[in-house]
Design a protein around this motif. Structure first.
Motif, short mmCIF file in Angstrom:
data_model
loop_
_atom_site.label_atom_id
_atom_site.label_comp_id
_atom_site.label_asym_id
_atom_site.label_seq_id
_atom_site.Cartn_x
_atom_site.Cartn_y
_atom_site.Cartn_z
N LEU A 70 1.09 -1.14 -0.09
CA LEU A 70 -0.29 0.00 -0.26
C LEU A 70 1.07 1.58 0.35
O LEU A 70 1.71 0.84 1.03
N LEU A 71 0.63 2.29 -1.02
CA LEU A 71 1.27 3.25 -1.27
C LEU A 71 0.39 4.63 -0.24
O LEU A 71 -0.92 4.63 -1.81
N LEU A 80 -1.27 -0.88 -4.37
CA LEU A 80 -2.66 -0.56 -3.91
C LEU A 80 -1.65 0.70 -3.84
O LEU A 80 -1.16 0.81 -2.82
N VAL A 81 -2.87 1.77 -4.42
CA VAL A 81 -1.96 3.45 -3.78
C VAL A 81 -3.33 4.32 -3.42
O VAL A 81 -4.70 3.34 -4.14
N ILE A 109 3.19 -0.75 3.85
CA ILE A 109 2.62 0.47 3.67
C ILE A 109 3.23 1.78 3.41
O ILE A 109 5.16 1.52 4.46
N VAL A 110 3.92 2.27 2.69
CA VAL A 110 5.30 3.02 2.39
C VAL A 110 3.95 4.84 2.29
O VAL A 110 2.95 4.19 1.35
N ASN A 111 3.93 5.15 2.76
CA ASN A 111 3.31 6.99 2.88
C ASN A 111 4.81 7.64 2.61
O ASN A 111 5.66 7.74 2.85
N VAL A 112 3.98 8.42 1.22
CA VAL A 112 4.85 8.92 0.22
C VAL A 112 4.49 10.35 -0.08
O VAL A 112 2.88 10.20 -0.03
N GLY A 113 4.99 11.77 0.18
CA GLY A 113 4.52 12.67 -0.16
C GLY A 113 5.75 13.83 0.00
O GLY A 113 6.65 13.65 0.15
N THR A 114 4.85 15.08 0.03
CA THR A 114 5.97 16.08 0.20
C THR A 114 5.81 16.24 1.54
O THR A 114 4.99 16.52 2.81
N ALA A 115 6.51 17.39 2.29
CA ALA A 115 7.07 17.95 3.67
C ALA A 115 7.41 19.25 3.67
O ALA A 115 8.34 19.37 3.01
N GLY A 116 7.32 19.77 4.56
CA GLY A 116 8.14 21.34 4.66
C GLY A 116 9.75 21.29 5.69
O GLY A 116 8.83 20.51 6.35
N CYS A 117 10.45 21.55 5.27
CA CYS A 117 12.08 21.65 6.18
C CYS A 117 11.74 23.14 6.94
O CYS A 117 11.83 23.92 6.83
N LEU A 118 12.56 22.34 8.22
CA LEU A 118 12.19 23.49 9.49
C LEU A 118 13.79 23.81 9.95
O LEU A 118 13.58 24.98 10.44
N ASP A 119 15.04 23.85 8.79
CA ASP A 119 16.04 24.16 8.99
C ASP A 119 16.67 24.58 7.47
O ASP A 119 16.91 23.72 7.56
N ARG A 120 16.84 25.74 7.10
CA ARG A 120 16.96 25.82 6.17
C ARG A 120 18.90 25.27 5.79
O ARG A 120 18.98 25.04 4.59
N ILE A 122 5.32 -0.13 8.71
CA ILE A 122 5.37 0.84 7.49
C ILE A 122 6.55 1.95 8.14
O ILE A 122 7.41 1.95 7.99
N GLY A 123 6.77 2.59 6.06
CA GLY A 123 7.91 3.72 6.27
C GLY A 123 7.26 4.67 5.70
O GLY A 123 6.50 4.48 5.11
#
Length: 227
Positions: free
Chosen positions: A3-4, A40-41, A69-80, A187-188
């Motif tokens: 599962l993605l 499955l997505v 299960i693999v969680n795939v997506g975007t994220a915000g960086c907290l330390d530039r 999960i990862g």
């Protein structure tokens, strides 16, 4: 079955197209199955409750069929100074940044009766690492909440009390990992940095502009993962 799962159609639509997955009819969530029924997505919608509800539904519907299960997506960086837009993060531990039951003796980010954090399965992590060797990546912690972080003030308010250094923030990962923990399914999580707090552009502008590129890169990496 693998599962993605991710929050937004915009993050995973390219992958759905590339692996020729088709929509599952008569489902109460957005789910797509490959012709061989091995992948499955699913799109959960944004936020902790949407994430947990969608995953619970799928794990119940496909009981005994989903092996990981693999969680795939975007994220915000907290330390530039640590990450830039387009860098990849394999999640080490996921924390619920707004959970506070410290009055009952729990650490910040821990819900009563639950672990203080949720960790990517070691085999999934190793497999993800093998797929991102050509990319700039790191293994790091994420903070999940129903808050879109766009300022240092919010970083300080919601992550400074957590018992570990947090590199990225998003709105689903810890909820997905908690649900997987309850169902006892490995999960990862793989995240691509879409916006960096402290850049000249607003985080909302960075996020919107980068989504198409993020979807393409995530699709390429996950296709390697599936081989």
């Amino acid at each position: 079955m693998i599962l993605l799962i991710g929050a937004m159609k915009e993050e995973l639509h390219q992958l759905v197209t590339d692996i020729k997955a088709t929509a599952v009819k008569d489902s109460i969530v957005s789910e797509f199955l490959t012709p061989d029924s091995k992948v499955l997505v699913a799109y959960t919608g944004i936020g902790l409750v949407n994430a947990a509800t969608t995953l619970s539904y799928l794990l119940t519907k496909y009981k005994g069929q989903i092996s990981q299960i693999v969680n795939v997506g975007t994220a915000g960086c907290l330390d530039r100074h640590q990450l830039k837009r387009g860098d990849l993060v394999i999640v080490d531990n996921a924390y619920l940044s707004t959970a506070d039951s410290t009055g009952f003796g729990y650490v910040h980010g821990q819900l009563p009766g639950m672990p203080p954090h949720y960790t990517t399965d070691s085999e999934i992590r190793a497999r993800l690492m093998a797929c991102v060797q050509a990319n700039n990546y790191m293994i790091a912690n994420t903070a999940s909440s129903d808050i879109f972080f766009e300022s240092q003030t919010k970083i300080n308010e919601y992550t400074s009390k957590l018992p570990a250094k947090i590199a990225i923030a998003e709105m689903e990962c810890a909820a997905l990992m908690q649900t997987a923990h309850i169902f006892n399914i490995p999960i990862g999580a793989l995240k691509i940095v879409s916006d960096v707090i402290g850049n000249d552009e607003s985080n909302e502008e960075q996020f919107d502009q980068f989504l198409p590129k993020a979807a393409l890169e995530l699709s390429q990496i996950i296709q390697m993962y599936l081989k």
